[in-house]
Design an enzyme around this catalytic site. Structure first.
Site, short mmCIF file in Angstrom:
data_model
loop_
_atom_site.label_atom_id
_atom_site.label_comp_id
_atom_site.label_asym_id
_atom_site.label_seq_id
_atom_site.Cartn_x
_atom_site.Cartn_y
_atom_site.Cartn_z
N LYS A 105 0.82 -1.19 0.05
CA LYS A 105 0.10 0.03 0.19
C LYS A 105 0.94 1.46 0.02
O LYS A 105 1.86 1.36 0.88
CB LYS A 105 -0.94 0.07 1.23
CG LYS A 105 -2.22 -1.00 1.12
CD LYS A 105 -2.97 -0.88 2.23
CE LYS A 105 -3.83 0.04 2.23
NZ LYS A 105 -4.90 0.06 3.32
N ILE A 106 0.67 2.19 -0.94
CA ILE A 106 1.47 3.41 -0.98
C ILE A 106 0.26 4.50 -1.06
O ILE A 106 -0.69 4.48 -1.91
CB ILE A 106 2.14 3.27 -2.57
CG1 ILE A 106 3.25 2.36 -2.25
CG2 ILE A 106 2.70 4.76 -2.66
CD1 ILE A 106 4.07 2.26 -3.71
#
Length: 372
Positions: free
Chosen positions: A140-141
């Site tokens: 997750k970014i």
């Protein structure tokens, strides 16, 4: 109990659980949800881990071992969280294999303190992918300005990504552009595009929470009539943008090389206003090739009384635009709202991570062996 969940799945909405803990893994609960409630993925975030580790069962032995080794609190935290993600990924592996990698995914987030540092985000994403070491992981970014080039770089290295904290339509288009740019880099590098997957997490309920507050401040009947409409309108227009981008010539050129569409994922789907039906952001966001990640309460509510009546997104775009225009005409700035929500989202995850660091440090100190 799960007829509504089956109907939702049949409409092309992948059901992911927005929660993870070691107890959920070891008790068999996660396997049970996969088997009985059509759950085909799991998302985590710093707040979820903070809740699981601070108040959960099953971590003491690992914490004792880490304390004995005298590791840093940051290292301890990553060893604990990646262990949970790895175990959940193993439980979901049959789903991953059955769906050719589309589902059966578990998401783990880069350190939220790096949200405005592109280079550090890239380095952390690579490290997390290596640490978990499972093909069905999503890193997750956050969709901050600094996150966008990180998304391109990480996708370009063949690492699958869950882009999180998307609130605005403009930013969502930038996220899709970053994904396509990453695929183009991966193609140039000779990577197999069919192995790269991504979802774009478009947040829902927080939009209503903020805009409803501002509508209450306006106080007119016209304003009150718009409450509970902005979040759905925003998400539906995001799906319109998805349809546009993933039918473009640029996309078609990548699809010919085996690329996968970046699915829209509806996040923050737990209803925060008790005046609204508790399945609002499930029933009214049904569209093909999407993901809805639900907290367990929303999953149970949908199973019990969800009203899944087919596609509730396509064909609503004109109405959605009219609703957001009506909000704007009352002096409520869309740009101001979505920027505030992004800033608050990063701050909340950072605060949860800092709380988790403190509580983990306290546990390491408590469990450390006394010196002879």
């Amino acid at each position: 109990m799960t007829d509504a969940l089956k109907r939702l799945s049949d409409e092309g909405v992948a059901i992911w659980l927005d929660d993870l803990s070691r107890k959920r893994i070891t008790s068999g609960n996660l396997a049970e949800l996969i088997d009985q409630s059509h759950v085909v993925g799991v998302t985590t975030n710093p707040a979820i881990f903070q809740k699981a580790i601070s108040g959960g069962e099953g971590y003491e032995q690992q914490l004792t071992d880490l304390a004995t080794r005298k590791v840093t609190v940051e290292e301890a935290l990553r060893m604990i969280t990646t262990a949970d993600v790895r175990d959940a990924a193993d439980i979901l592996r049959p789903v991953f294999d059955r769906t050719d990698g589309q589902d059966g995914r578990v998401s783990i987030e880069v350190d939220p303190r790096l949200a405005h540092n592109t280079a550090a985000t890239i380095a952390e994403a690579k490290q997390l992918a290596w640490l978990v070491d499972r093909p069905n992981t999503l890193i997750k970014i956050p969709a901050t300005k600094a996150g966008l080039p990180a998304i391109t770089e990480v996708i370009g290295k063949g690492i699958s990504v869950n882009v999180t904290l998307i609130f605005s339509l403009e930013r969502y288009r930038e996220v899709m552009d970053a994904y396509l740019s990453g695929l183009e880099k991966a193609k140039t590098a000779g990577l197999d595009l069919s192995l790269i997957h991504s979802v774009a997490s478009f947040f829902v309920s927080r939009v209503d929470s903020e805009i409803d507050k501002r509508l209450d401040a306006v106080g007119t009947d016209e304003a009150k009539a718009l409450k509970g409409k902005a979040a759905l309108a925003n998400a539906r227009l995001a799906y319109e943008a998805y349809e546009e981008v993933f039918s473009s010539e640029r996309w078609i050129a990548l699809e010919k090389h085996g690329a996968n569409k970046q699915r829209a994922l509806w996040a923050s789907t737990g209803v925060k206003d008790p005046a609204y039906k508790d399945t609002l952001y499930v029933d009214d966001l049904v569209a093909p090739n999407t993901v809805n990640t639900m907290p367990e309460a929303t999953l149970e509510a949908t199973a019990d009384h969800g009203q899944i009546t087919g596609d509730t997104v396509r064909g609503t775009y004109e109405q959605a635009r009219a609703e957001l225009d009506a909000v704007a005409k009352l002096g409520i700035s869309y740009d101001d709202v979505v920027q505030l929500l992004e800033d608050e989202g990063v701050e909340k995850f950072e605060a949860s991570w800092n709380d988790l660091l403190k509580s983990t440090e306290a546990e390491l100190e408590r469990l450390a062996p006394t010196e002879a």
